[in-house]
Design a protein around this motif. Structure first.
Motif, PDB file in Angstrom:
ATOM      1  N   GLN A 117       0.709  -1.157  -0.101  1.00  0.00           N
ATOM      2  CA  GLN A 117       0.217   0.064   0.098  1.00  0.00           C
ATOM      3  C   GLN A 117       0.943   1.250   0.109  1.00  0.00           C
ATOM      4  OE1 GLN A 117      -3.475   0.152  -0.197  1.00  0.00           O
ATOM      5  NE2 GLN A 117      -3.122   2.563  -0.444  1.00  0.00           N
ATOM      6  N   ALA A 118       1.850   1.252   0.851  1.00  0.00           N
ATOM      7  CA  ALA A 118       2.871   2.279   0.876  1.00  0.00           C
ATOM      8  C   ALA A 118       3.546   2.418  -0.348  1.00  0.00           C
ATOM      9  CB  ALA A 118       3.896   2.327   1.962  1.00  0.00           C
ATOM     10  N   PHE A 119       4.116   1.620  -1.192  1.00  0.00           N
ATOM     11  CA  PHE A 119       4.797   1.519  -2.548  1.00  0.00           C
ATOM     12  C   PHE A 119       3.694   2.220  -3.425  1.00  0.00           C
ATOM     13  CE2 PHE A 119       5.929   0.026  -6.466  1.00  0.00           C
ATOM     14  CZ  PHE A 119       7.198   0.122  -6.634  1.00  0.00           C
ATOM     15  N   ASN A 120       2.638   1.780  -3.329  1.00  0.00           N
ATOM     16  CA  ASN A 120       1.451   2.039  -4.494  1.00  0.00           C
ATOM     17  C   ASN A 120       1.192   3.456  -4.306  1.00  0.00           C
ATOM     18  OD1 ASN A 120       1.131  -0.606  -5.095  1.00  0.00           O
ATOM     19  ND2 ASN A 120      -0.737  -0.914  -4.451  1.00  0.00           N
ATOM     20  N   ASP A 121       1.086   4.255  -3.204  1.00  0.00           N
ATOM     21  CA  ASP A 121       0.785   5.552  -3.103  1.00  0.00           C
ATOM     22  C   ASP A 121       1.931   6.463  -3.358  1.00  0.00           C
ATOM     23  OD1 ASP A 121      -1.889   4.708  -2.085  1.00  0.00           O
ATOM     24  OD2 ASP A 121      -1.378   4.903  -0.046  1.00  0.00           O
ATOM     25  N   ALA A 122       3.349   5.943  -2.993  1.00  0.00           N
ATOM     26  CA  ALA A 122       4.440   6.767  -3.158  1.00  0.00           C
ATOM     27  C   ALA A 122       4.667   6.774  -4.546  1.00  0.00           C
ATOM     28  CB  ALA A 122       5.574   5.944  -2.564  1.00  0.00           C
ATOM     29  N   PHE A 123       4.340   5.643  -5.442  1.00  0.00           N
ATOM     30  CA  PHE A 123       4.687   5.393  -6.804  1.00  0.00           C
ATOM     31  C   PHE A 123       3.911   6.422  -7.433  1.00  0.00           C
ATOM     32  CE2 PHE A 123       4.217   3.790 -11.274  1.00  0.00           C
ATOM     33  CZ  PHE A 123       5.340   3.368 -11.608  1.00  0.00           C
ATOM     34  N   MET A 124       2.660   6.305  -7.303  1.00  0.00           N
ATOM     35  CA  MET A 124       1.531   7.425  -7.869  1.00  0.00           C
ATOM     36  C   MET A 124       2.012   8.859  -7.706  1.00  0.00           C
ATOM     37  SD  MET A 124       0.038   5.122  -9.810  1.00  0.00           S
ATOM     38  CE  MET A 124      -0.693   6.616 -10.544  1.00  0.00           C
ATOM     39  N   LYS A 125       2.505   9.128  -6.467  1.00  0.00           N
ATOM     40  CA  LYS A 125       2.841  10.589  -6.036  1.00  0.00           C
ATOM     41  C   LYS A 125       3.887  10.929  -7.215  1.00  0.00           C
ATOM     42  CE  LYS A 125       1.293  10.898  -1.465  1.00  0.00           C
ATOM     43  NZ  LYS A 125       1.789  11.338  -0.123  1.00  0.00           N
TER      44      LYS A 125
END
Length: 367
Positions: free
Chosen positions: A310-318
């Motif tokens: 979840q953390a990676f998904n959010d950070a990647f999209m940012k």
């Protein structure tokens, strides 16, 4: 091939294609002969390659080493030095591999600027969209490649018609339309894309972007080749391809710098509360620097794995969203350049009218 034989196998796919292209070209393409004898520009080749190497290295490694590190600053300095030396040599060399005098021709310089922009904005985006589909949505390499089929088929269907239209009406209209469509598509992806976005939302955008690329590429090449005449058509085509390839290399490096900078700054705080030990944190952080997530083989609990994902998904999209918007902006700027500098219908009509008045066949014109 990538899924079952490894990513290296994709390079072998070009071998039979190249052989077929060589056979067809030797039988159907008429050889063009230049009145001026050409020589290999070894010095220009070395200087240009070194300039491209140092700027690419600096953009790729800056996030890991730091933008202020001596190695990165030194790479940018060396890039500037080699670039100045390359331009100086090309201006004075009578056998320059990149004759800079052609850039005085508006349609030539505009066509190459568009090729560079397409490489930087669009082709670089393919790389990161593939990472998005595999790392965020969990697609296999085959499924990720199949996801681009609507775009590919749209290019195949549009490109021949765009070329025929350009031969009659000029390249300005199809290039303006195509770049506008592709640029808006990238901006929409930057605004709408999330970790849970359905492929069926991407489908019409991919389709529209394929139409845009198909409407741009053939007229763009025709505009550049016709601007230098039939004897220099090969040189014009080669310089267009070079501009596109250089744009792609720098685009991957630049968009990658945007993505990884944002990913790194957003990912580190998000994983701080997951209770990872130093070894686990080091492995996860190293993968994140390269745009991937490592969760297997490092002893994570199911809750930690889910939290990391979840953390990676959010950070990647940012990081990915502003990179897409930036890429779209590049293509919209190229759209304006094409609309202002690429010859249009009136140029074709004037040339054909002049030929008809002289009782001749229509002559090639800038498109």
């Amino acid at each position: 091939m990538v899924e079952h034989l490894g990513w290296e196998s994709v390079f072998f796919l070009n071998v039979p294609i190249g052989i077929i292209a060589l056979i067809v070209a030797t039988r159907t393409v008429t050889e063009s002969v230049s009145e001026v004898e050409r020589q290999l520009d070894v010095t220009g080749l070395v200087l240009g390659t070194m300039a491209l190497f140092f700027v690419t290295y600096a953009l790729i490694e800056a996030n890991q080493l730091g933008w202020g590190s001596a190695r990165i600053v030194g790479s940018f300095v060396l890039f500037a030095g080699f670039l100045v030396a390359f331009l100086w040599w090309e201006l004075r060399n009578p056998h320059a591999m990149m004759p800079l005098r052609y850039y005085k021709i508006p349609s030539f310089s505009a066509g190459n600027a568009v090729a560079f922009s397409v490489g930087m904005g669009m082709f670089a985006t393919f790389f990161f969209l593939t990472i998005y589909m595999q790392s965020i949505h969990g697609y296999s390499p085959f499924k990720s490649g199949a996801g681009f089929l609507p775009m590919t088929l749209a290019i195949i269907a549009t490109a021949p018609n765009a070329g025929r239209y350009a031969s009659t009406h000029g390249s300005r209209a199809p290039m303006t339309f195509g770049l506008l469509l592709t640029g808006v598509g990238l901006v929409l992806l930057g605004v709408l894309l999330t970790p849970t976005t359905s492929y069926w939302l991407l489908f019409p955008i991919y389709l529209a972007m394929g139409v845009g690329l198909g409407a741009t590429m053939a007229p763009m090449t025709a505009a550049v080749m016709n601007s230098v005449g039939p004897q220099r058509a090969g040189l014009g085509s080669a310089m267009t391809n070079t501009s596109r390839e250089v744009g792609g290399v720098l685009g991957i490096a630049l968009l990658g710098a945007i993505l990884t900078t944002e990913l790194k700054s957003a990912f580190a705080p998000a994983v701080a509360g997951l209770g990872l030990d130093p070894q686990q944190l080091a492995a996860v952080s190293e993968g994140a620097r390269h745009g991937s997530l490592v969760t297997a083989g490092i002893g994570l609990t199911p809750a930690q794995s889910a939290g990391l994902q979840q953390a990676f998904n959010d950070a990647f999209m940012k990081g990915f969203q502003p990179a897409l918007v930036f890429a779209g902006a590049i293509l919209l700027i190229a759209c304006v350049i094409a609309n202002r500098l690429i010859p249009g219908r009136e140029t074709v009509e004037q040339a054909h009218a002049a030929a008809a008045a002289d009782h001749k066949e229509p002559v090639p014109v800038e498109m």
